[in-house]
Design a protein around this motif. Structure first.
Motif: not given
Length: 133
Positions: A2-19
């Motif tokens: 089994i593979t778990l899948h989750h997702a969320i939308k975040i009000a921040a730019p992609r570089p900030a999320v990656f950091t």
């Protein structure tokens, strides 16, 4: 398996999320428990959300501001060898979509439902950190 899948939308730019997902000091601000190690290709990250629980992950792939892939080496409550992936993408409204997969779970693993719940909590903590910081 089994593979778990989750997702969320975040009000921040992609570089900030990656950091926030790769910088140990930032992780300590939003992730529960102790954090040791480093998130870099071939390096080990150890998470201790509770004193009796720890997980160690080796980073396999880092694509700047796009993707993180890790393999579990140690899991106190389950078998090691699972793959964790974070995929980041831009949404039309300026938010970042974080898609998480955590795979290769045995169908009868008793920790599976707890981990599934925990990932939702962790992603919400990440979102709250980035949107209120």
């Amino acid at each position: 398996m089994i593979t778990l899948h989750h997702a969320i939308k975040i009000a921040a730019p992609r570089p900030a999320v990656f950091t926030a997902l790769t910088d140990i000091e930032q992780m300590a601000a939003w992730h529960a428990g102790e954090i040791e190690g480093e998130i870099a290709a071939g390096k080990i990250l150890t998470l201790r959300p509770k004193p009796e629980t720890h997980f160690s992950w080796r980073t396999e792939t880092l694509e700047q501001d796009k993707r993180i892939v890790q393999t579990s080496l140690i899991e106190t409550d389950s078998h090691a060898g699972k793959t964790l992936s974070f995929q980041l993408s831009d949404l039309e409204d300026g938010r970042t979509l974080v898609a998480l997969t955590h795979g290769e779970w045995a169908v009868d693993d008793p920790h599976l439902p707890f981990c599934n719940t925990y990932w939702g909590e962790v992603l919400f903590q990440l979102k709250t950190y980035l949107e209120t910081a």
